[in-house]
Write a protein that holds these residues in place. Structure first.
Motif, short mmCIF file in Angstrom:
data_model
loop_
_atom_site.label_atom_id
_atom_site.label_comp_id
_atom_site.label_asym_id
_atom_site.label_seq_id
_atom_site.Cartn_x
_atom_site.Cartn_y
_atom_site.Cartn_z
N ALA A 134 13.63 20.79 -12.33
CA ALA A 134 13.37 20.99 -10.91
C ALA A 134 14.23 20.07 -10.05
O ALA A 134 14.75 20.48 -9.00
CB ALA A 134 11.89 20.75 -10.61
N ARG A 135 14.42 18.84 -10.53
CA ARG A 135 15.26 17.91 -9.79
C ARG A 135 16.71 18.39 -9.76
O ARG A 135 17.41 18.27 -8.76
CB ARG A 135 15.17 16.52 -10.41
CG ARG A 135 15.85 15.43 -9.57
CD ARG A 135 15.83 14.09 -10.25
NE ARG A 135 14.49 13.67 -10.60
CZ ARG A 135 14.01 13.58 -11.83
NH1 ARG A 135 14.79 13.89 -12.85
NH2 ARG A 135 12.79 13.18 -12.06
N ARG A 136 17.16 18.96 -10.89
CA ARG A 136 18.52 19.49 -10.93
C ARG A 136 18.68 20.64 -9.95
O ARG A 136 19.70 20.76 -9.24
CB ARG A 136 18.86 19.95 -12.35
CG ARG A 136 20.33 20.32 -12.52
CD ARG A 136 20.60 20.92 -13.89
NE ARG A 136 20.09 20.07 -14.95
CZ ARG A 136 19.04 20.36 -15.74
NH1 ARG A 136 18.40 21.51 -15.54
NH2 ARG A 136 18.64 19.55 -16.69
N THR A 137 17.65 21.50 -9.87
CA THR A 137 17.71 22.62 -8.93
C THR A 137 17.73 22.12 -7.49
O THR A 137 18.47 22.64 -6.64
CB THR A 137 16.50 23.54 -9.15
OG1 THR A 137 16.49 23.99 -10.51
CG2 THR A 137 16.56 24.74 -8.22
N VAL A 138 16.92 21.11 -7.21
CA VAL A 138 16.90 20.54 -5.86
C VAL A 138 18.26 19.95 -5.49
O VAL A 138 18.76 20.14 -4.37
CB VAL A 138 15.79 19.49 -5.75
CG1 VAL A 138 15.90 18.72 -4.44
CG2 VAL A 138 14.42 20.14 -5.86
N MET A 139 18.87 19.25 -6.43
CA MET A 139 20.17 18.64 -6.15
C MET A 139 21.23 19.71 -5.92
O MET A 139 22.11 19.56 -5.06
CB MET A 139 20.58 17.73 -7.31
CG MET A 139 19.66 16.53 -7.52
SD MET A 139 19.47 15.51 -6.04
CE MET A 139 21.14 14.92 -5.85
N LEU A 182 23.57 22.97 0.78
CA LEU A 182 23.25 22.78 2.19
C LEU A 182 24.12 21.73 2.86
O LEU A 182 24.23 21.71 4.09
CB LEU A 182 21.78 22.38 2.35
CG LEU A 182 20.74 23.49 2.25
CD1 LEU A 182 19.35 22.91 2.29
CD2 LEU A 182 20.91 24.50 3.37
N ALA A 183 24.73 20.84 2.08
CA ALA A 183 25.49 19.73 2.66
C ALA A 183 26.60 20.20 3.60
O ALA A 183 26.71 19.71 4.73
CB ALA A 183 26.05 18.86 1.54
#
Length: 623
Positions: free
Chosen positions: A221-226, A232-233
């Motif tokens: 999940a953290r990888r997906t968020v990153m 979005l950046a």
């Protein structure tokens, strides 16, 4: 259904039968007849056969939930942790054992049942209903208990049945098939291991050689968020760029897919999408890959843009509020005005110390409908509290001189001081100076002069007339950077100063442009207005008044500019005010000298305009 006689005849039954028989037949042979009557009528009972007992099978034995006896107190020795010996279970005293009631069957306790210290049931009993820790589970899995041949299993149930170790060899179904799955499910439930991990995997997690499922899922999940943040950046960077440069984001259309190659569409889709395509053409491969694989979820819709803008506003506002509260001292500035949409907007600003320098920052635009002192004060206090500013640190208020703002009883300043008496209200110094200048301009000659200045701006604001002015400036080849007249605005007092200076600098090309309009234009309205304006500009009284206004404004303009700077403190403002006051007082004390200088400059200006200086005639009543 077999019928049997009861082995215990009640005396009451016999006597009752005797009494009933004696009333009918008399009292002869009373005892014998009573016995016979009892035997015939009521002493026989129908005894039902006992219920069929459920077959005691191995499956039933393992499917039953063991019921722990309340009278057992286990005594576990420390030596049993490493020794597969036995631990004696000592029955409690008779005083501790509750007496069996009629509704509860009595449980007989085995005299000397034995358990191993590594038995799961002992660990569960010691937990007393609480969940086992990871260390307990690890201990159970690492120290598997295998009973010896002579081990005596404890009794269970009301019949005190015991498990026999030899059954494991005689009945294969205990170790394979359905029974094995039931046992494993039971152990997994006891250990509260909700996943289908094996014991080896659980031990790997407990020793740290392998991540748990929660950690692995969280990592994914953290990888997906990153990854989503990386997508979005560039969008956020583009919106920030447009915000810093004051560029509008959206154009006529701002929807639909974006070409991953960065090709420009046939229609203008706005600055935001144009910048995104420009970044793709500049080598932003991640953005191009996202547009190729995202489908409709481009994160570039107007809704997402507005969400990012609001998020930026919240971040900026939170950082500003933190600095304001950290300064432990601020002043609030507020003023209301009507925007183009006819909505009354309250502008809220804050002055505070950030480290060693003074800052004045915009805070909020607030639409208001109640323009009373209490209404505006309520809006200001509520807005400060909503953003998280501590009113205990407010030591100043800055408003204009309107009664709704400065009234001692119903004004904004009195309402705000109800929350913090230390918030002293100060009338805006720049506004006070402008009011002084306005009252000073109430002299008829100065009022007429400023009206002519405004008429000059109104005449040359049209494109064709302004073109004539630009040609006149080029023809005269003036060494000046000012090429346009400025408008006289009542609320912008610095422009009131500058419009007089601008007309004084451009009065020669203005006069030349008016002559060209009068001599060569066929537009009657333009010619008529040009004649009237030229006569007003060539009036000697107007030129003298314009020079006087310029001389006085030269003193007040620096003060007005300084009073509107963000970094100005009260000490510097008082110093500048004293300097301006001293200069004006000197002009009053030496009026003849200063006016002689002003009149000398006016004579030069009149000669350049070919204007003859004459003393105006004054008509008085003749006697």
């Amino acid at each position: 259904m077999p019928i049997t006689f009861s082995s215990s005849l009640s005396l009451s039954w016999i006597l009752t039968g005797c009494r009933l028989y004696s009333r009918v037949k008399g009292k002869s042979n009373l005892v014998g007849c009573g016995i016979a009557l009892a035997l015939v009528i009521g002493v026989c009972v129908v005894r039902m056969p006992p219920p069929k007992r459920k077959a005691s099978t191995i499956d039933n034995f393992f499917n039953k939930a063991p019921k722990a006896a309340a009278s057992e107190i286990r005594e576990i020795s420390d030596d049993d942790a490493d020794d597969p010996g036995e631990v004696t279970v000592v029955p409690a005293s008779r005083s501790d054992v509750p007496e069996p009631t009629g509704s509860e069957p009595s449980v007989s306790v085995c005299p000397n049942p034995t358990h191993s210290s590594k038995d799961i049931s002992l660990l569960l009993a010691s937990a007393k209903g609480s969940k086992l820790t990871a260390e307990d589970k690890k201990h159970i899995l690492e120290n598997v208990w295998k009973p010896s041949i002579a081990f005596k299993f404890p009794p269970s149930g009301t019949r005190n049945l015991k498990f026999q170790l030899k059954w494991l060899g005689e009945f294969d179904r205990l170790t394979t098939g359905k029974m094995q799955r039931k046992c494993l499910k039971r152990i997994r439930t006891l250990l509260t291991i909700k996943t289908r991990w094996s014991a080896a995997e659980f031990l790997k997690v407990s020793t740290g050689s392998q991540d748990s499922i929660d950690v692995q899922v969280d990592t994914a999940a953290r990888r997906t968020v990153m990854e989503n943040r990386a997508k979005l950046a560039p969008i956020i960077e583009t919106i920030l760029f447009c915000g810093r440069q004051g560029i509008a984001l959206r154009g006529h259309r701002d929807s639909g897919p974006v070409d991953p190659s960065g090709a420009e569409p046939a229609t203008n889709e706005g600055n935001f999408r144009a910048l995104v395509r420009f970044k793709i053409r500049s080598g932003d491969q991640k953005r191009a890959e996202h547009l190729e694989t995202c489908g409709r979820n481009t994160y570039m819709s107007p809704t997402v843009q507005n969400s990012i803008i609001v998020a930026c506003k919240n971040v900026i506002l939170r950082d500003l509020v933190n600095k304001i509260n950290a300064s432990k001292g601020f002043s609030v500035l507020a003023d209301e005005t009507t925007d183009k949409a006819k909505i009354e907007q309250l502008t809220l600003c804050i002055r505070f110390f950030d480290g060693d320098h003074l800052r004045e920052e915009f805070l909020l635009f607030i639409p208001v409908t109640d323009l009373s002192g209490v209404g505006l004060g309520t809006v200001i206090v509520q807005a400060l509290q909503d953003v998280g500013i501590d009113l205990a640190y407010m030591f100043g208020q800055g408003y204009d001189g309107a009664s709704a703002m400065q009234s001692r009883f119903q004004g904004v300043q009195s309402y705000v001081r109800g929350f913090n008496p230390l918030a002293i209200s100060t009338h805006c110094s720049a506004h006070s100076l402008n009011l002084v200048i306005t009252h000073a301009c109430a002299i008829p000659a100065i009022t007429h002069c400023m009206a002519i200045v405004e008429s000059a701006y109104d005449f040359f604001r049209h494109a064709k007339r302004n073109n004539a002015l630009q040609k006149a400036i080029e023809t005269l080849n003036l060494d000046t950077l000012v090429t346009r007249l400025k408008r006289l605005i009542a609320t912008r007092w610095i422009q009131r100063h500058e419009c007089a200076f601008t007309l004084l600098d451009l009065i020669l090309p203005v006069s030349r442009a008016l002559e060209d309009v009068i001599s060569s234009w066929s537009d009657r309205d333009a010619v008529r207005s040009a004649v009237a304006l030229q006569n007003a500009l060539h009036d000697c009284g107007f030129l003298v008044s314009l020079k006087v206004v310029a001389a006085v404004f030269a003193v007040s303009l620096p003060l007005s500019r300084q009073l509107q700077t963000k970094e100005l403190d009260i000490a510097a403002a008082l110093h500048l005010a004293d300097a301006a006051k001293g200069a004006l007082q000197d002009m009053r004390d030496n009026a003849a000298t200063h006016f002689a200088e002003i009149f000398s400059e006016t004579e030069k200006l009149c000669r350049s305009l070919d204007v003859q200086i004459e003393i105006p005639r004054r008509c008085v009543r003749q006697l």
